[in-house]
Design an enzyme around this catalytic site. Structure first.
Site, PDB file in Angstrom:
ATOM      1  N   GLN A   1       0.881  -1.185   0.000  1.00  0.00           N
ATOM      2  CA  GLN A   1       0.000   0.000   0.000  1.00  0.00           C
ATOM      3  C   GLN A   1       0.909   1.222   0.000  1.00  0.00           C
ATOM      4  OE1 GLN A   1      -3.779  -0.055   1.267  1.00  0.00           O
ATOM      5  NE2 GLN A   1      -3.893   1.970   0.328  1.00  0.00           N
TER       6      GLN A   1
ATOM      7  N   HIS B   1       8.447  -3.561  -3.364  1.00  0.00           N
ATOM      8  CA  HIS B   1       7.328  -3.791  -4.288  1.00  0.00           C
ATOM      9  C   HIS B   1       7.146  -2.637  -5.263  1.00  0.00           C
ATOM     10  CE1 HIS B   1       3.719  -5.539  -5.795  1.00  0.00           C
ATOM     11  NE2 HIS B   1       3.054  -4.431  -5.555  1.00  0.00           N
TER      12      HIS B   1
ATOM     13  N   LYS C   1      -1.297  -9.597 -17.284  1.00  0.00           N
ATOM     14  CA  LYS C   1      -2.342  -9.889 -16.292  1.00  0.00           C
ATOM     15  C   LYS C   1      -3.489  -8.902 -16.489  1.00  0.00           C
ATOM     16  CE  LYS C   1      -0.614 -10.556 -11.758  1.00  0.00           C
ATOM     17  NZ  LYS C   1      -0.483 -10.402 -10.413  1.00  0.00           N
TER      18      LYS C   1
ATOM     19  N   ARG D   1      -7.146  -7.711 -15.192  1.00  0.00           N
ATOM     20  CA  ARG D   1      -8.127  -7.893 -14.109  1.00  0.00           C
ATOM     21  C   ARG D   1      -9.528  -7.797 -14.694  1.00  0.00           C
ATOM     22  NH1 ARG D   1      -8.325  -8.880  -9.180  1.00  0.00           N
ATOM     23  NH2 ARG D   1      -6.070  -8.823  -8.913  1.00  0.00           N
TER      24      ARG D   1
ATOM     25  N   THR E   1       0.118 -15.860  -1.960  1.00  0.00           N
ATOM     26  CA  THR E   1      -0.791 -17.017  -1.971  1.00  0.00           C
ATOM     27  C   THR E   1      -0.317 -18.063  -2.976  1.00  0.00           C
ATOM     28  OG1 THR E   1      -2.172 -16.098  -3.731  1.00  0.00           O
ATOM     29  CG2 THR E   1      -2.766 -15.533  -1.458  1.00  0.00           C
TER      30      THR E   1
ATOM     31  N   GLY F   1      -1.009 -17.892  -6.074  1.00  0.00           N
ATOM     32  CA  GLY F   1      -1.977 -17.923  -7.170  1.00  0.00           C
ATOM     33  C   GLY F   1      -1.379 -17.492  -8.502  1.00  0.00           C
TER      34      GLY F   1
HETATM   35  C1  R5P Z   1       2.019  -8.436  -7.965  1.00  0.00           C
HETATM   36  O1  R5P Z   1       2.057  -7.267  -8.343  1.00  0.00           O
HETATM   37  C2  R5P Z   1       3.252  -9.130  -7.517  1.00  0.00           C
HETATM   38  O2  R5P Z   1       4.289  -8.920  -8.433  1.00  0.00           O
HETATM   39  C3  R5P Z   1       3.054 -10.624  -7.340  1.00  0.00           C
HETATM   40  O3  R5P Z   1       2.725 -11.192  -8.600  1.00  0.00           O
HETATM   41  C4  R5P Z   1       1.958 -10.917  -6.351  1.00  0.00           C
HETATM   42  O4  R5P Z   1       2.184 -10.227  -5.157  1.00  0.00           O
HETATM   43  C5  R5P Z   1       1.885 -12.402  -6.078  1.00  0.00           C
HETATM   44  O5  R5P Z   1       0.850 -12.645  -5.188  1.00  0.00           O
HETATM   45  P1  R5P Z   1       0.182 -14.072  -5.101  1.00  0.00           P
HETATM   46  O6  R5P Z   1       1.246 -15.091  -4.831  1.00  0.00           O
HETATM   47  O7  R5P Z   1      -0.785 -13.941  -3.938  1.00  0.00           O
HETATM   48  O8  R5P Z   1      -0.541 -14.344  -6.394  1.00  0.00           O
END
Ligand code: R5P
Length: 285
Positions: A92, A124, A184, A186, A215, A217
């Site tokens: 954030q 990040h 990706k 959304r 996670t 995912g």
């Molecule tokens: C997203 O912007 C990040 O680069 C990662 O892809 C994300 O944080 C991965 O999260 P998760 O393992 O929950 O899919």
């Protein structure tokens, strides 16, 4: 230089101590009967350059880091550098909806108030660095990941999204192979669609690299797309392996190997970042 680890930074501190030929401090960390934390550094600090090393992922890590930084500052070091292998609360970094707190800003400012200089490993979003009143620099881990996969015969280094495409590109350049990223999209708050460029992957070996596996995912979906497109071997890597929701157990079957760096300790943190961090500290201190 004296290296002072918080609990989450102990392994990296020991590795950095060997790399930099520096002493790793002895300290006392305990809890009072009411649960509050007590920190004491059992070393001479006055007149020394000090590097404090630790994460800010869990709430308890932040309390320990704040107390450690204050303990060092109160003891009058020459220069106080902080290294955050994983800087939590950095996702954030701006207000998306009115009324939200900017967590990366509040923790950057609090932590910087005791520091002369700060380093973070693959933050990040670099916008967070600008919230610090003291120099705050990102260390991007490239060589250590490339070195780990150097002998695997990788054909493509792939990022699961465009945000990680520079990292994938840099690793591919070190390995001397090709790279691309997935797009990706959304669809709604719960659904994400991955678009794949038209690349022939039959019989190819693919290294998927992300900044964070949380996670799992994103990376597991990406791995299954690589398999569907005919890749014979899929390797998963990331800088920070958080592995929430039992994803450490589920991710095993998604790839031929999962290898992340040791910014966060887990069964998959087989890639050491000590060399790349030490290189930066040598230049910065
Ligand atoms: C997203 O912007 C990040 O680069 C990662 O892809 C994300 O944080 C991965 O999260 P998760 O393992 O929950 O899919």
């Amino acid at each position: 230089m004296l290296i002072i680890p918080t609990s989450s930074g102990q392994k990296l501190s020991d590795d950095l101590g060997r790399e930099l030929n520096a002493k790793v401090a002895d300290k006392t960390v305990k809890r009072f009967p009411d649960g509050e934390l007590y920190v004491r550094i059992n070393e001479e600090i006055s007149g020394h350059d000090v590097a404090v090393v630790g994460n800010t992922s869990m709430d308890a890590d932040i309390i320990e880091m704040l107390l450690t930084l204050n303990a060092v500052r109160e003891a009058s070091p020459d220069e106080l550098t902080v290294v955050f292998p994983y800087f939590g609360y950095s996702r954030q970094h701006r207000v998306y909806n009115p009324g939200e707190a900017i967590s990366s800003k509040v923790f950057t400012q609090s932590l910087a108030s005791s520091a002369d200089r700060m380093y973070v490993v693959d933050i990040h979003d670099e916008e967070t660095l600008g919230y610090s009143p003291v120099p705050f620099e990102n260390i991007s881990i490239i060589k250590s990941i490339a070195k780990h996969f150097n002998s695997y015969g990788i054909d493509y280094v792939v990022s699961p999204d465009d945000g990680g495409s520079v990292r994938a590109e840099e690793i591919s350049r070190v390995l001397g192979v090709k790279t691309f990223y997935l797009n990706k999209v959304r669809v709604d708050s719960r659904t994400v669609r991955m678009e794949v460029p038209d690349v022939e992957l039959k019989g190819k070996k693919v290294l998927l690299v992300d900044d964070i596996i949380s996670t799992g995912g994103t990376i597991m979906k990406s791995a299954s797309i690589m398999r569907e497109k005919g890749a014979t071997n899929v390797y998963i890597s990331a800088v920070h392996g958080i592995f929430t929701n039992n994803s450490a157990a589920r991710i095993k079957d998604a790839a031929d190997e999962v290898a992340v760096t040791d910014t966060i300790q887990s069964e998959y943190s087989t890639i050491s970042i000590a060399e790349e961090v030490a290189e930066r500290l040598r230049g910065g201190l």
